[in-house]
Design a protein around this motif. Sequence first.
Motif, PDB file in Angstrom:
ATOM      1  N   ILE A 111       0.806  -1.374   0.062  1.00  0.00           N
ATOM      2  CA  ILE A 111      -0.091  -0.198   0.077  1.00  0.00           C
ATOM      3  C   ILE A 111       1.045   1.366   0.093  1.00  0.00           C
ATOM      4  CG2 ILE A 111      -1.331   1.414   1.164  1.00  0.00           C
ATOM      5  CD1 ILE A 111      -2.765  -1.371   2.856  1.00  0.00           C
ATOM      6  N   VAL A 112       1.105   2.258  -1.086  1.00  0.00           N
ATOM      7  CA  VAL A 112       2.179   2.897  -1.010  1.00  0.00           C
ATOM      8  C   VAL A 112       0.503   4.278  -0.646  1.00  0.00           C
ATOM      9  CG1 VAL A 112       2.618   5.187  -3.067  1.00  0.00           C
ATOM     10  CG2 VAL A 112       2.890   2.265  -2.737  1.00  0.00           C
ATOM     11  N   GLU A 113       1.565   5.140   0.508  1.00  0.00           N
ATOM     12  CA  GLU A 113       0.655   6.502   0.684  1.00  0.00           C
ATOM     13  C   GLU A 113       1.716   7.698   0.624  1.00  0.00           C
ATOM     14  OE1 GLU A 113       0.036   5.825   4.711  1.00  0.00           O
ATOM     15  OE2 GLU A 113      -1.051   4.149   4.274  1.00  0.00           O
ATOM     16  N   ARG A 114       1.069   9.059   0.717  1.00  0.00           N
ATOM     17  CA  ARG A 114       2.150  10.086   0.376  1.00  0.00           C
ATOM     18  C   ARG A 114       3.020  10.294   2.042  1.00  0.00           C
ATOM     19  NH1 ARG A 114       1.439  14.782   2.357  1.00  0.00           N
ATOM     20  NH2 ARG A 114       2.008  16.808   1.589  1.00  0.00           N
ATOM     21  N   ALA A 115       3.855  10.616   1.607  1.00  0.00           N
ATOM     22  CA  ALA A 115       4.836  10.742   3.518  1.00  0.00           C
ATOM     23  C   ALA A 115       4.694  12.161   3.282  1.00  0.00           C
ATOM     24  CB  ALA A 115       6.057   9.787   2.471  1.00  0.00           C
ATOM     25  N   SER A 116       4.865  12.728   4.522  1.00  0.00           N
ATOM     26  CA  SER A 116       4.839  13.983   4.553  1.00  0.00           C
ATOM     27  C   SER A 116       5.835  14.284   4.869  1.00  0.00           C
ATOM     28  CB  SER A 116       3.712  13.943   6.268  1.00  0.00           C
ATOM     29  OG  SER A 116       4.100  13.463   7.125  1.00  0.00           O
ATOM     30  N   LEU A 117       6.439  15.474   5.244  1.00  0.00           N
ATOM     31  CA  LEU A 117       7.646  15.952   6.055  1.00  0.00           C
ATOM     32  C   LEU A 117       8.160  15.610   7.116  1.00  0.00           C
ATOM     33  CD1 LEU A 117       7.693  19.447   4.541  1.00  0.00           C
ATOM     34  CD2 LEU A 117       9.037  17.637   3.484  1.00  0.00           C
ATOM     35  N   GLU A 118       6.852  15.352   7.972  1.00  0.00           N
ATOM     36  CA  GLU A 118       6.889  14.482   9.768  1.00  0.00           C
ATOM     37  C   GLU A 118       7.935  13.724   9.157  1.00  0.00           C
ATOM     38  OE1 GLU A 118       4.588  15.683  12.091  1.00  0.00           O
ATOM     39  OE2 GLU A 118       4.512  13.998  12.858  1.00  0.00           O
TER      40      GLU A 118
END
Lengths: 285, 228
Positions: free
Chosen positions: A260-267
Amino acid sequence: MIQLDNVHVALKGFDLTIDELRIPKGFTVGCIGRNGAGKSTLIRTMMGLTVPARGDVLWDGAPLDVAMKERIGFVYDDLYYPKEFKVKALRRLFRSVYPTWNDSLYTELLESYGVSEKKKIKQLSKGMKMKTQIALALAHDPDVLIMDEPTAGLDPVVRRQFVAMLRDWMDAREDRTLFFSTHITSDLERFADYILLIDDGRVKFFLPIDEVEERFVLVRGTTNTLSERDQAMFEGVEWRGSQFTGLIDRSTHPIADDWIVERASLEDILYFLTEVTHDEARIID
Amino acid sequence: MKRALSIEWQTWRSYGGLYLLIFLFPLLFGVTFFGPISLFFFIMIFSQAWYNEQANVEQLELSLPVSRDDRLLARFLMYPMLLIVLGVASIVFVFILTQFAVWKEFVGPDQVASLTSGIPSIAFAWFGGMLLVIGLLLLVYTVFSFKWATIFIGVGYFLSIGLLLLAANVDMESNRTNGEVSGSIEVTGGWLSQLPVETAMLGIGTLGLIVYVVCFFLARLSYRRKTI
């Protein structure tokens, strides 16, 4: 442009090493990193407060001089002036050293921020101190604004107002540059053009924010879908029982179909690059 | 340079009310004026250094458009300038006070006489002596820290007293038995006693000036590389 070449700063128990860094003119650069990663040292080095053991720090191709300093506004994590002094002492100080000082703009800014000049510095809250510093920095119409952890200690409402104000300042003129260090990464996602990640006194990456968002993704899956080769491609990975969450640089590694691929936040990026893989200290090109 | 002096002046100005009180208090009670000014100066230097270090003022000041050399020069220039201004102001102040009969009665006629006599001969020595101590203090503070400046002044104070006692070795007994009463101060015994008072005063004053200038150049070497 602010340019750092082969810079090495040696302090007690900490050192900062930057082989090459070019901060372009006209953009907002967000500098992120954990507490103690070297963000403040980098800013002090850029501002000429910390003298490097070797290397060059150049502003528009020349070492920082008085003429260049006139064009810089600075905001630090605290208001470094005797706490017993009244706020009005700062006006006198800044007015006497900046030829482009605009007294009426300063009055206007203080009034809009609700800061009273009759108060002593020690009577100001963290937010008020920050607003005072911003007013001081903006009242001489700088081309460059350098800010060290300006949002630390501010409540979310004030932080949002602050970020909005910075955005307005940047939008007002194209040649303005903003360098902004923080460990509250959500502030930068709203308006940074470039992200500089520092960890343990080294630059991890310096990339346009679009590229950061494009390249780094979070992947989740079960451990039985991972081969040893797969594990090596994570920038950082966290295990929870039979589940894993990892950060992958898409530009160098393919992603398996069953993940499952998700957007990575800067955090997320900050967490996985500085905490999970801390020992590996990988540098991203 | 004007900007650097302005930065220095803003700090002095902000402490103005407090300093005025400290300055006037001993004078009003009739102590010789070199004493209170000296005390006043050291209180000023220490309070400023302490407040500056507590608030990390250098981080702000060195971010302003002023060169480090100018900033330090301004700091070293401000003290002699203030010494001159306060010295002259004190003399005028004491002179005015001596014109008031009430004050004479309050302080006593002997004290009034001591306040107004011998000013020119010791003023230069006092000025040099003050610069000597201030110069060393600023050097220690600039190169190291406020803590070390405090230690320096504490140790220096006791050393100075010890050295003065050792060097002067005043033979009070001898003076008394000989019944010497003269207009000039003559110290007997010890190497210091061999010098005429005027020469000693000139020497102290000149030495103070030289040490102050040397302290500035030494401090500048360190200040140029100082890391915050």
